[in-house]
Motif scaffolding. Sequence first.
Motif, short mmCIF file in Angstrom:
data_model
loop_
_atom_site.label_atom_id
_atom_site.label_comp_id
_atom_site.label_asym_id
_atom_site.label_seq_id
_atom_site.Cartn_x
_atom_site.Cartn_y
_atom_site.Cartn_z
N HIS A 117 10.05 6.81 -48.22
CA HIS A 117 10.27 8.07 -47.50
C HIS A 117 11.14 7.85 -46.27
CE1 HIS A 117 9.53 11.85 -45.44
NE2 HIS A 117 9.13 11.15 -44.38
N VAL A 118 10.77 6.89 -45.43
CA VAL A 118 11.52 6.66 -44.20
C VAL A 118 12.94 6.19 -44.51
CG1 VAL A 118 11.67 5.25 -42.10
CG2 VAL A 118 9.47 6.15 -42.84
N GLU B 175 14.81 6.56 -47.34
CA GLU B 175 15.67 7.48 -48.08
C GLU B 175 15.75 8.86 -47.46
OE1 GLU B 175 15.47 5.85 -52.62
OE2 GLU B 175 13.65 6.83 -51.88
N LYS B 176 14.62 9.39 -47.01
CA LYS B 176 14.59 10.77 -46.52
C LYS B 176 14.90 10.88 -45.03
CE LYS B 176 13.21 12.34 -50.53
NZ LYS B 176 14.15 13.11 -51.39
N VAL B 177 14.53 9.87 -44.25
CA VAL B 177 14.73 9.94 -42.81
C VAL B 177 16.05 9.25 -42.41
CG1 VAL B 177 13.79 9.34 -40.54
CG2 VAL B 177 12.24 10.05 -42.39
N ILE B 178 16.23 8.02 -42.85
CA ILE B 178 17.43 7.27 -42.47
C ILE B 178 18.57 7.51 -43.45
CG2 ILE B 178 18.36 4.96 -42.03
CD1 ILE B 178 15.47 4.12 -41.32
N PRO C 11 11.04 16.94 -44.77
CA PRO C 11 10.04 16.29 -45.61
C PRO C 11 9.04 15.46 -44.83
CG PRO C 11 12.11 15.09 -45.73
CD PRO C 11 12.37 16.33 -44.91
N CYS C 12 7.83 15.43 -45.32
CA CYS C 12 6.81 14.50 -44.86
C CYS C 12 6.38 13.68 -46.07
CB CYS C 12 5.61 15.24 -44.27
SG CYS C 12 5.96 16.14 -42.75
N CYS C 13 6.04 12.45 -45.83
CA CYS C 13 5.58 11.61 -46.93
C CYS C 13 4.20 12.08 -47.38
CB CYS C 13 5.52 10.16 -46.48
SG CYS C 13 5.03 9.02 -47.77
N PHE C 14 4.01 12.14 -48.69
CA PHE C 14 2.72 12.55 -49.22
C PHE C 14 1.74 11.38 -49.15
CE2 PHE C 14 -0.31 12.98 -52.74
CZ PHE C 14 -0.89 14.18 -52.39
N HIS C 15 0.58 11.63 -48.56
CA HIS C 15 -0.47 10.63 -48.46
C HIS C 15 -1.77 11.20 -49.02
CE1 HIS C 15 1.73 7.69 -46.06
NE2 HIS C 15 2.19 8.68 -45.33
N GLY C 16 -2.78 10.35 -49.06
CA GLY C 16 -4.12 10.85 -49.34
C GLY C 16 -4.61 11.65 -48.14
#
Length: 581
Positions: free
Chosen positions: A320-321, A323-326, A205-210
Amino acid sequence: MKDRNFGNVAIELATQADRPSIYRMRHEVYATELGQHAVQPTAMLSDALDDGNIYIVAKVRSQLAGFISVTPPTLGRYSIEKYVRRDELPVELDGHTYEARILTVARAHRHSRVAWYLMYAAFRWVEEHGGEQIIAMGRSEILGMYQSFGAQLLRHRVVSGAVTYELIKTSVSDLRRYAIHHKSTIDKMSKRVDWKMDFPFLKPPCCFHGGAFFDAIGNGFDTLERREVIVNADVLDAWFPPSPGVLCALQEHLSWLVRTSPPAQCEGLCEAVALHRGVRTENILPGAGSSDLIYRAFRHWLHRKSRVLILDPTYGEYGHVLEKVIGCRVDRLTLSRRDRYRVDLDELAWRIKQGYDLVILVNPNNPTGMHIRRSGLESLLRTVPPETRVWIDEAYIDYVGASESLERFAAESENIIVCKTMSKVYALSGMRVGYLCASPHQLSDLISLTPPWVVGLPAQVAAVRALEDPAYYEEQYRRTHALRREMNEALRDIGVLEIVPGEANFLMFHLDELQPTGEQVIDRARGVGVFVRNVASMGSDLGSRALRFAIKDQASNERILHTLQRCVSPLGDGTKLVSVL
């Protein structure tokens, strides 16, 4: 997933041992059932492409339930070419075009989601192997399923036996957007399907940004002139240019700056930050923007058993960092829409005392722009247990006032860390310059994790020169507030009534239930080159009509308002657009 009463559906790459079962099912469906091929005495059906194709199979209780085949471009030919000559195809074929073919499901499983799982597996296989485009011949009876994945009909029909096919295509980027927009569905499927492919079910996953505006400009940077005809209000970059001193230094020394290695530890940058912030250089840790610092610090401090408290809504990179990464436990302090997303300091103080390893405050908050005053926040922070770190993200604090920063407070504290980026308030987003300000003992471990030359030389020079010109930036902040007030009033004039009274360089608002959804507004706005942000993903209860846009220059603000007026007007597309500024 449970396929009715048959058991779990396993999705895996077919082996040679699976080929006989695949060929028997192909014969049963395409020869016996549909009459597309002659019945064979062997009751098996294959073709010349099979030597170069890959098969993905669905199995229930180890029995074949369905399959799909993928033809890579390296094979040199596609099944479609048996029906349409390559030069007649209404699509350009290249070295990144893959063909999905013969999606087949056994009769007993045709009312299950086996076909859907196989299509998704084919997409992930193509994505993992560098594909950019997928072509296929879709059966007319199930075109809806293909279109749900973003497939486009190419208006070319093929009849084979009792079956009518439509030539279709889709892109991996379109499929990726589908996966993002249907994340909850795909998350559920990932927990139910027995995924046995040699790559992950979900793309890391990558965090969704503008930043969707770069789709219009071109991610290859060869049509940068298109920036003149789009409004990139979906990111919160400054509308004004950097200080004249920044531009002068870059222009005068550009050739040397881009070919020269910078000071390895950003010594001059750290000294300049310390001087202008009234702290010591030992209180400063440089980074390539705030994201670099977030990833570097959190992955060092936290683990899966850590407990973290964040605001809801807030900047999406944090959730994101964490929950999804750590993968640590994240609790949220839900901010009330009725109270315009203000932070209740009494409730925050009570929550902090519940025992957290880290508390994260974005101040002013993003996407709301709401700010907690320094006096109240300092009083609260003095009560925080010493074992709890508090991370304060001040990306937009200078729009409120430099005196509201907690940098000096953090430098003298034991457990407060201020994260600063110079992107938004100094008009240096493209440079990626940031830093942490904290007591030396909080930064000591992170220093050893900081790579040399973490900030490039042009960026270091630009940051130092920006810090030397506070008067220029104060004037830009004053003008930004004036532009924001004008936009606030103009939004009300076009029927947008629920506007969050933020203090940064952006505005967040809710449309009412009789107005379009956020996604509908965004899709229509993109068609005229105006990009705004749907912020629904930045909070758990923002609803489907929460939008945010950056304050821009006068002309760009007019375009934003004209576009929103057309989107929210009860008269629809026929509304005459007039200037509202």
